[in-house]
Motif scaffolding. Structure first.
Motif, PDB file in Angstrom:
ATOM      1  N   THR A 183      -2.822  -8.284   3.739  1.00  0.00           N
ATOM      2  CA  THR A 183      -2.804  -7.307   4.837  1.00  0.00           C
ATOM      3  C   THR A 183      -4.042  -7.449   5.725  1.00  0.00           C
ATOM      4  OG1 THR A 183      -1.893  -5.860   3.152  1.00  0.00           O
ATOM      5  CG2 THR A 183      -2.202  -4.924   5.339  1.00  0.00           C
TER       6      THR A 183
ATOM      7  N   ILE B 211      -1.625  -9.007  -0.771  1.00  0.00           N
ATOM      8  CA  ILE B 211      -0.520  -9.583   0.002  1.00  0.00           C
ATOM      9  C   ILE B 211      -0.963  -9.976   1.411  1.00  0.00           C
ATOM     10  CG2 ILE B 211       1.279  -8.407  -1.330  1.00  0.00           C
ATOM     11  CD1 ILE B 211       1.470  -6.445   1.161  1.00  0.00           C
TER      12      ILE B 211
ATOM     13  N   GLN C 284       0.841  -1.196   0.000  1.00  0.00           N
ATOM     14  CA  GLN C 284       0.000   0.000   0.000  1.00  0.00           C
ATOM     15  C   GLN C 284       0.877   1.247   0.000  1.00  0.00           C
ATOM     16  OE1 GLN C 284      -0.709  -2.684   1.728  1.00  0.00           O
ATOM     17  NE2 GLN C 284      -2.771  -3.164   1.057  1.00  0.00           N
TER      18      GLN C 284
ATOM     19  N   ALA D  85     -11.767 -14.915  -7.027  1.00  0.00           N
ATOM     20  CA  ALA D  85     -12.713 -15.040  -5.912  1.00  0.00           C
ATOM     21  C   ALA D  85     -14.009 -15.688  -6.399  1.00  0.00           C
ATOM     22  CB  ALA D  85     -12.996 -13.665  -5.315  1.00  0.00           C
TER      23      ALA D  85
ATOM     24  N   ASP E 182     -12.280  -6.793  -0.744  1.00  0.00           N
ATOM     25  CA  ASP E 182     -11.556  -5.556  -1.078  1.00  0.00           C
ATOM     26  C   ASP E 182     -11.226  -5.615  -2.569  1.00  0.00           C
ATOM     27  OD1 ASP E 182      -9.991  -3.280  -1.153  1.00  0.00           O
ATOM     28  OD2 ASP E 182      -8.396  -4.052   0.131  1.00  0.00           O
TER      29      ASP E 182
ATOM     30  N   GLU F 245      -6.826 -14.636  -3.753  1.00  0.00           N
ATOM     31  CA  GLU F 245      -6.254 -13.568  -4.576  1.00  0.00           C
ATOM     32  C   GLU F 245      -5.818 -14.151  -5.916  1.00  0.00           C
ATOM     33  OE1 GLU F 245      -5.335 -10.199  -4.666  1.00  0.00           O
ATOM     34  OE2 GLU F 245      -4.210 -10.737  -6.458  1.00  0.00           O
TER      35      GLU F 245
END
Ligand code: SAH
Length: 485
Positions: free
Chosen positions: A320, A318, A286, A364, A385, A336
């Protein structure tokens, strides 16, 4: 309205790409560098049936929200679209965009949205927030080696090393590299001829660790007399990694696949909250870690994880958010599409000693239905997200079938967020909370987060297909993209 007409326009709104929007004779005009609250004179450059694009020729009455921008070349650069607008007004605009989309596209009642939306979370310091910078190296009009950005559609570079949203070290590092190139007669890469060596410089900084990474991207395999450059760069406090990236292809893609470490480690480290990340020149991280921390802590708050609960984190990058959740949850599963990101996610889980997170590579909308149909997986909380296009229908359908207690939606586009929330709301979920978090000050990017709770099993087993019409929204956006720039 015709091309070349001069009009006087009061700017009433801003487009999602940062142009001022105003009306003249019932005709909607998009005007670059005009801000909400301005009254301007503009020249019509392109006229369609009901809307057009005009060029700002004179500010007649400036908006009370105009401020002096810190960066003198912000207009030409294009990285910041609204730097001359006060930061408070920027936040107000973004908050309004989120609420408007939820009402207009999501179909929620305005009063309800106003009652559940928390105040937008802005930055304490809206400058110097980016931990990553990529500067092209080339020649200016006079033939000097410079770092900066490409001017419009040309190949000449407008020098600019002191970006107001980047870290102050960028300037010092770039000047050292330019001085080295001059002394050692190292040529910059020329896109047209494919000749020359130095293409780009990538600089990253760990905001919590203070560690700095410099990666020089070259059209070749070695950098002549690199020890002279290394000697200079290591004088910068925090320098932890100096490397080369080999990119010999004639392409717009900045980075190649091969890395060579010149000095120090081949990665730097940084933290988001108390979770440690290892960042290599090629890995995703990020770019505004301080606001990411606030956003993902909000995600953790909204998730309201109870002991023993299972969380799925879709579009996990990654990892988070997965790792934030893993601190509280019994088990976390991340999904992912990019395999390298999943490798990083697994490494990050290991580095932080979190062994309750499992990661899957795939879409997904494929992984989730497959695991649900074949393995009967289950979730107390699902976090998504997704990228700007939002969630795929199959993904939303499976979420509705899985019936988690809570869904947390982290979004970088309020329009697709609103479309997807409408679908989830129709499938038995109630929108409980919404909050904007500003990740990219001075740009029109709008990041937000929403919490939904299951209130009934209504339609949860059926395929829910509600056609939400985003066409209008994207038509305007596309028109701006094609004609407005
Ligand atoms: N929370 C993440 C960032 C999410 S950004 C982090 O902290 O790293 C959105 C992510 O969705 C990107 O990593 C992108 O590669 C991924 N993505 C895009 N389309 C996808 C899909 N169909 N299925 C799963 N992941 C996808």
């Amino acid at each position: 309205m015709n091309k070349n007409d001069y009009v006087t326009v009061t700017i009433e709104d801003m487009s999602t790409t940062g142009e001022g929007i105003g009306k003249a004779d019932g005709f909607t005009l998009f005007i670059k560098d005009a801000y909400v609250g301005d009254t301007v004179e503009a020249k019509v450059m392109k006229a369609k049936k009901t809307y057009g694009f005009a060029k700002l020729t004179k500010i007649i009455t400036p908006s009370p929200d105009r401020v002096t921008p810190r960066c003198p070349i912000h207009k030409a650069c294009g990285g910041c679209q609204i730097q001359a607008l006060s930061y408070n007004k920027q936040l107000e605009l973004k908050d309004k965009i989120i609420k408007n989309d939820l009402v207009r596209i999501g179909g929620f009642e305005e009063e309800y949205i106003n009652s559940i939306t928390e105040p937008i979370i802005g930055m304490e310091e809206p400058y110097h927030y980016r931990n990553k910078a990529q500067y092209p190296i080339g020649l200016d009009k006079e033939g000097n080696v410079v770092a900066g950005f490409y001017a419009g559609r040309t190949h000449s570079i407008i020098p600019g090393t002191d970006c107001a949203i980047g870290v102050p070290e960028n300037k010092e590092i770039l000047e050292m590299i330019l001085a080295y190139m001059k002394t050692c007669k190292v040529a910059p890469y020329d896109e047209k001829s494919g000749k020359g060596l130095v293409r780009h410089v990538l600089i990253r900084k760990g905001f919590k660790t203070g560690e700095i990474m410099v990666c020089v991207i070259i059209n070749g395999k070695t950098l002549p007399k690199s020890e002279i450059l290394v000697d200079k760069l290591t004088g910068i406090p925090g320098m932890a990694s100096i490397s080369l990236n080999i990119n010999e292809k004639n392409t717009n893609v900045i980075m190649g696949d091969t890395l060579k470490t010149l000095w120090g480690r081949d990665y730097i480290e940084d933290y988001i909250d108390d979770i440690k990340f290892r960042i290599s020149p090629l890995s995703f991280f990020q770019v505004n870690p301080q606001q990411t921390e606030k956003l993902y802590n909000k995600a953790l708050e909204y998730a309201g994880i109870q002991p023993g609960e299972t969380v799925w984190d879709l579009y996990c990058g990654i990892g988070t958010i997965s790792l934030f959740m893993a601190k509280k949850a019994e088990r976390v599963y991340g999904v992912e599409i990019v395999p390298e990101a999943i490798e990083d996610a697994r490494d990050n889980a290991r580095i932080n000693g979190l062994d309750n997170a499992t990661f899957y590579v795939g879409k997904a909308e494929e992984v989730l239905p497959e695991k649900y149909e074949k393995e009967g997986i289950f979730a107390d909380v699902i976090v998504v997200d997704p990228p700007r296009k939002g969630c795929d229908k199959d993904c939303l359908d499976t979420i509705l079938k899985m019936q988690p207690k809570r869904v947390v939606y982290v979004s970088c586009d309020p329009a697709t967020l609103s479309r997807d929330l409408k679908i989830l709301a129709a499938g038995g979920y109630e929108l409980k909370k919404v909050c904007g978090v500003d990740q990219f000050g001075h740009t029109m990017h709008v990041e937000s987060i929403a919490l939904l709770e299951r209130v009934s099993n209504r339609k949860a087993d059926a395929k829910v297909h509600i056609d939400v019409d985003l066409e209008d929204y994207y038509r305007i956006k596309d028109a701006q993209g094609k004609d407005g720039k």
